[in-house]
Enzyme design. Structure first.
Site, mmCIF file in Angstrom:
data_model
loop_
_atom_site.group_PDB
_atom_site.id
_atom_site.type_symbol
_atom_site.label_atom_id
_atom_site.label_comp_id
_atom_site.label_asym_id
_atom_site.label_seq_id
_atom_site.Cartn_x
_atom_site.Cartn_y
_atom_site.Cartn_z
ATOM 1 N N ARG A 149 -13.181 -9.816 3.488
ATOM 2 C CA ARG A 149 -14.701 -9.598 3.541
ATOM 3 C C ARG A 149 -15.162 -10.322 4.649
ATOM 4 N NH1 ARG A 149 -16.159 -7.922 -1.772
ATOM 5 N NH2 ARG A 149 -15.256 -8.870 -3.460
ATOM 6 N N VAL A 183 -10.210 0.858 4.019
ATOM 7 C CA VAL A 183 -10.875 0.008 4.883
ATOM 8 C C VAL A 183 -11.387 -1.392 4.185
ATOM 9 C CG1 VAL A 183 -11.299 1.977 6.417
ATOM 10 C CG2 VAL A 183 -12.855 1.139 4.543
ATOM 11 N N ASP A 197 -18.440 5.001 -2.586
ATOM 12 C CA ASP A 197 -17.243 5.714 -2.788
ATOM 13 C C ASP A 197 -17.430 6.879 -3.469
ATOM 14 O OD1 ASP A 197 -14.841 6.349 -2.767
ATOM 15 O OD2 ASP A 197 -13.949 4.418 -2.982
ATOM 16 N N ASP A 223 -13.529 -5.522 0.607
ATOM 17 C CA ASP A 223 -12.421 -6.332 0.296
ATOM 18 C C ASP A 223 -11.059 -5.570 -0.044
ATOM 19 O OD1 ASP A 223 -13.513 -5.461 -2.258
ATOM 20 O OD2 ASP A 223 -12.042 -7.079 -3.053
ATOM 21 N N LYS A 283 -18.694 7.146 1.611
ATOM 22 C CA LYS A 283 -17.409 8.115 1.727
ATOM 23 C C LYS A 283 -18.028 9.412 1.264
ATOM 24 C CE LYS A 283 -13.426 5.017 2.249
ATOM 25 N NZ LYS A 283 -12.421 4.419 1.420
ATOM 26 N N ASP A 301 -22.609 -2.356 0.082
ATOM 27 C CA ASP A 301 -21.664 -2.238 1.284
ATOM 28 C C ASP A 301 -21.169 -0.901 1.407
ATOM 29 O OD1 ASP A 301 -20.348 -2.828 -1.181
ATOM 30 O OD2 ASP A 301 -18.679 -3.679 -0.101
ATOM 31 N N LYS A 309 -20.144 -8.198 -4.984
ATOM 32 C CA LYS A 309 -20.394 -9.359 -3.912
ATOM 33 C C LYS A 309 -20.072 -8.642 -2.346
ATOM 34 C CE LYS A 309 -16.891 -12.465 -6.083
ATOM 35 N NZ LYS A 309 -15.381 -13.101 -5.832
HETATM 36 C C1 PRP Z 1 -17.621 -1.747 -4.580
HETATM 37 C C2 PRP Z 1 -19.050 -1.559 -3.970
HETATM 38 C C3 PRP Z 1 -19.804 -0.721 -4.784
HETATM 39 C C4 PRP Z 1 -18.792 0.135 -5.422
HETATM 40 C C5 PRP Z 1 -18.696 1.397 -4.792
HETATM 41 O O1 PRP Z 1 -17.743 -2.706 -5.434
HETATM 42 O O2 PRP Z 1 -19.648 -2.788 -3.645
HETATM 43 O O3 PRP Z 1 -20.391 -1.492 -5.595
HETATM 44 O O4 PRP Z 1 -17.392 -0.670 -5.348
HETATM 45 O O5 PRP Z 1 -17.784 1.940 -5.562
HETATM 46 P P1 PRP Z 1 -18.011 3.698 -6.428
HETATM 47 O O6 PRP Z 1 -18.969 4.607 -5.508
HETATM 48 O O7 PRP Z 1 -16.869 4.316 -6.348
HETATM 49 O O8 PRP Z 1 -18.889 3.469 -7.614
HETATM 50 P P2 PRP Z 1 -16.483 -3.381 -6.213
HETATM 51 O O9 PRP Z 1 -16.457 -3.040 -7.634
HETATM 52 O O10 PRP Z 1 -15.061 -3.304 -5.472
HETATM 53 O O11 PRP Z 1 -16.826 -5.076 -6.192
HETATM 54 P P3 PRP Z 1 -17.306 -6.087 -4.892
HETATM 55 O O12 PRP Z 1 -18.897 -5.613 -4.320
HETATM 56 O O13 PRP Z 1 -17.341 -7.404 -5.584
HETATM 57 O O14 PRP Z 1 -16.190 -5.860 -3.913
#
Ligand code: PRP
Length: 182
Positions: free
Chosen positions: A167, A155, A105, A161, A133, A102, A45
């Site tokens: 969000r 953050v 990580d 989120d 990051k 978004d 999302k």
């Molecule tokens: C978040 C973000 C990425 C992922 C990054 O998604 O949107 O898709 O985590 O993390 P990584 O680099 O450690 O793999 P999340 O699973 O939190 O879902 P969301 O977008 O619905 O918040």
């Protein structure tokens, strides 16, 4: 009245800074894809706000596609292996794909997605993320467009989120520890 802004200890990137940076990214993408068109793939999302603002600064023709994914298992740490909850509507074979995220990580999600989409034989595939990051990467990942480098803090905002909340903050801010240590 509860107010989500009160849960933020400090604003890291203001709404104006985000909008200014998104405009620049849109201009760069426009230059890089001159005489081409792009399939923007929004990873739900978190990327929905970024995608919505970014696409309005891109001046080459774009198609907008959405992919919903979920990490396997219950671990808070990403494994990178994702389950597709909603796949693309259209074929990307022979097309220029720009993955819109978004946050990168660990980098595991986006590198897994890139491999998954690469198998569908696009003409090109690039990655555009609002935030990154780099100190948390667990795999090498080539990011083509990046909005901001983030510190290793908790953050939220502008798509990011905590338990699916925050969000809708128009900025990126640091969540007060008492919120997630409850
Ligand atoms: C978040 C973000 C990425 C992922 C990054 O998604 O949107 O898709 O985590 O993390 P990584 O680099 O450690 O793999 P999340 O699973 O939190 O879902 P969301 O977008 O619905 O918040």
């Amino acid at each position: 009245m509860s107010d989500i802004h009160q849960d933020i200890s400090r604003v890291l990137i203001s709404a104006d800074e985000i909008q200014a940076r998104i405009k620049v990214l849109g201009e760069e993408i426009t230059v890089d894809y001159q005489n081409e068109d792009i399939v923007l793939v929004c990873i739900l999302k978190g990327a929905f706000l970024f995608m919505a603002d970014l696409c309005r600064h891109i001046r080459v023709p774009v198609n907008t596609e959405f992919m919903a994914i979920s990490s396997y298992g219950h671990s808070t740490e990403s494994s990178g292996v994702v389950r597709i909850l909603k796949d693309l509507n259209e074929s990307i074979a022979g097309r220029n794909v720009l993955i819109i995220e978004d946050i990168v990580d660990t980098g595991l999600t986006v590198s897994y997605l890139e491999q998954l989409l690469e198998a569908r034989k696009p003409n090109s595939i690039r990655i555009c993320t609002l935030s990154n990051k780099p100190q948390c990467h667990k795999t090498p990942v080539q990011i083509d467009y990046c909005g901001f480098i983030l510190p290793q803090e908790f953050v939220v905002g502008f798509g990011l989120d905590y338990r699916d909340y925050y969000r809708n903050l128009p900025y990126i801010g640091v969540l007060k520890p008492e919120i997630y240590q409850k």
